[in-house]
Design an enzyme around this catalytic site. Sequence first.
Site, PDB file in Angstrom:
ATOM      1  N   ALA A  75     -13.361 -29.592  -8.650  1.00  0.00           N
ATOM      2  CA  ALA A  75     -12.880 -28.275  -9.081  1.00  0.00           C
ATOM      3  C   ALA A  75     -13.156 -28.022 -10.562  1.00  0.00           C
ATOM      4  CB  ALA A  75     -11.392 -28.121  -8.777  1.00  0.00           C
ATOM      5  N   THR A  76     -13.186 -29.063 -11.367  1.00  0.00           N
ATOM      6  CA  THR A  76     -13.487 -28.862 -12.797  1.00  0.00           C
ATOM      7  C   THR A  76     -14.886 -28.270 -12.946  1.00  0.00           C
ATOM      8  OG1 THR A  76     -12.068 -30.711 -13.423  1.00  0.00           O
ATOM      9  CG2 THR A  76     -13.723 -30.020 -15.036  1.00  0.00           C
ATOM     10  N   GLN A 181      -5.238 -26.486  -5.486  1.00  0.00           N
ATOM     11  CA  GLN A 181      -3.932 -26.885  -4.935  1.00  0.00           C
ATOM     12  C   GLN A 181      -3.585 -26.157  -3.640  1.00  0.00           C
ATOM     13  OE1 GLN A 181      -1.983 -29.332  -5.873  1.00  0.00           O
ATOM     14  NE2 GLN A 181      -2.977 -29.861  -7.807  1.00  0.00           N
ATOM     15  N   SER A 201     -11.437 -28.762  -4.621  1.00  0.00           N
ATOM     16  CA  SER A 201     -11.646 -30.183  -4.913  1.00  0.00           C
ATOM     17  C   SER A 201     -11.345 -31.011  -3.663  1.00  0.00           C
ATOM     18  CB  SER A 201     -10.703 -30.592  -6.040  1.00  0.00           C
ATOM     19  OG  SER A 201     -10.763 -31.990  -6.236  1.00  0.00           O
ATOM     20  N   CYS A 326       0.408 -36.947 -24.174  1.00  0.00           N
ATOM     21  CA  CYS A 326       0.621 -37.804 -25.336  1.00  0.00           C
ATOM     22  C   CYS A 326      -0.409 -37.452 -26.394  1.00  0.00           C
ATOM     23  CB  CYS A 326       0.474 -39.271 -24.952  1.00  0.00           C
ATOM     24  SG  CYS A 326       1.766 -39.821 -23.847  1.00  0.00           S
TER      25      CYS A 326
HETATM   26  C1  PLP Z   1      -7.010 -31.165  -9.623  1.00  0.00           C
HETATM   27  C2  PLP Z   1      -7.251 -29.802 -10.118  1.00  0.00           C
HETATM   28  C3  PLP Z   1      -8.448 -29.463 -10.761  1.00  0.00           C
HETATM   29  C4  PLP Z   1      -9.519 -30.480 -11.076  1.00  0.00           C
HETATM   30  O1  PLP Z   1     -10.175 -30.900  -9.930  1.00  0.00           O
HETATM   31  P1  PLP Z   1     -11.218 -32.118 -10.027  1.00  0.00           P
HETATM   32  O2  PLP Z   1     -11.850 -32.136  -8.683  1.00  0.00           O
HETATM   33  O3  PLP Z   1     -10.377 -33.333 -10.293  1.00  0.00           O
HETATM   34  O4  PLP Z   1     -12.176 -31.816 -11.114  1.00  0.00           O
HETATM   35  C5  PLP Z   1      -8.615 -28.163 -11.163  1.00  0.00           C
HETATM   36  N1  PLP Z   1      -7.673 -27.222 -10.941  1.00  0.00           N
HETATM   37  C6  PLP Z   1      -6.518 -27.517 -10.334  1.00  0.00           C
HETATM   38  C7  PLP Z   1      -5.519 -26.432 -10.107  1.00  0.00           C
HETATM   39  C8  PLP Z   1      -6.257 -28.810  -9.905  1.00  0.00           C
HETATM   40  O5  PLP Z   1      -5.095 -29.088  -9.319  1.00  0.00           O
END
Ligand code: PLP
Length: 381
Positions: A75-76, A181, A201, A326
């Site tokens: 998702a990133t 999510q 993701s 942190c």
């Molecule tokens: C986990 C998450 C991401 C990142 O997803 P990755 O696959 O780990 O890069 C982005 N947006 C939301 C809302 C997430 O919960």
Amino acid sequence: MQLPVYLDYAATSPVDPRVAEKMSRSLLVTGNFGNPASRSHAYGWQAEEAVEAARVQVANTINADPREIVWTSGATESDNLAIKGAAEYADKKHIITSMIEHKAVLDTCAYLETKGFEVTYLRGDNHGRVAAADVAAALREDTLLVSVMHVNNELGTINNVAEIGHMCKENNVIFHTDAAQSYGKLEIDVKAMGIDMLSVSAHKIYGPKGMGFLYVRREPPLRIAPLIHGGGHEMGMRSGTLATHQIVGLGEAAELIHEHMHEEQVRLSSLRHRFLSHIQQLPGVTINSHPEYNLPSIVNVGFADVDGETLLLALDDLAVSSGSACTSASVEPSYVLRALDVPEAVAHASLRFSFGRFSTEEEIDHAGRRTCEVVGRLRGP
Ligand SMILES: *Cc1c(COP(=O)(O)O)cnc(C)c1O
């Protein structure tokens, strides 16, 4: 050492054994290891077939055309591709998002601000829910894109993306949503909801880490620039040899989670109620999550009169998340809770409990009782 009870499904989930089994068949010399782009032999053709079957599996879950699915590393990357990709080809310079987006969206927007874009950050209500009317009020002549997440990862707050999507459509603005999510947990129909781009993701739905996709609308065509050049894979939007095992893993995970989506959400709701029935016996408890529009599997709770760090350390048999960051000097409370004006002391002592496929009633009871016990003890007599 006995491992703590896992209550951090919103951070990541284990791979389902059925998914792992399917993935393993695309790795070895005895299996489907070919390069899906190899056109001259059966190894390539078989791998391509597996990749395309997964594309259909995934497209079906959101009412998309398989040609609208672009494989990514998660998702990133999907968020980056959607936002930077749209920005690159645009003459409009204004973006609307929310203050509590994932960092993948916020940092991308901040980067674009250094490139001459202007970004409006909406706050939403006290639980971070963004109203379509607030988005509409922020629209300008030069608004290119709206990026508002479907479900917030720290709180579980659900946005009405259909309403926001339709409003964007009427105003000829691109609408992107981060669905990391919500995918597999809530119904998503990209066509009915007016969604132009959607990020997913695999590792949040019992698939592998390092895998995801971006849905990109085709009609009318949406032109986005690639982040990664070389070879023109994925209709030129994302080059690189396709990771067959990762892709079939995501396809399988997507199909499995949608098969039992409604029953599973009912089960998770009952786990949530069970958990809350323990927690609410404690005085001085704030539920930061939205009272109405909230994903059942995420509960964000603030505990008055305890130190957050001490609490997290004392709850060493529960794997939960504090959302705090942190820095070199100190522990900063979560930027999400801070944006919503949760009092500093409560924000410091807030924990996210998130449940999933392998959570049991026994685990939830244990977590509820332990939390009450530890908070009670830390507060003293
Ligand atoms: C986990 C998450 C991401 C990142 O997803 P990755 O696959 O780990 O890069 C982005 N947006 C939301 C809302 C997430 O919960």
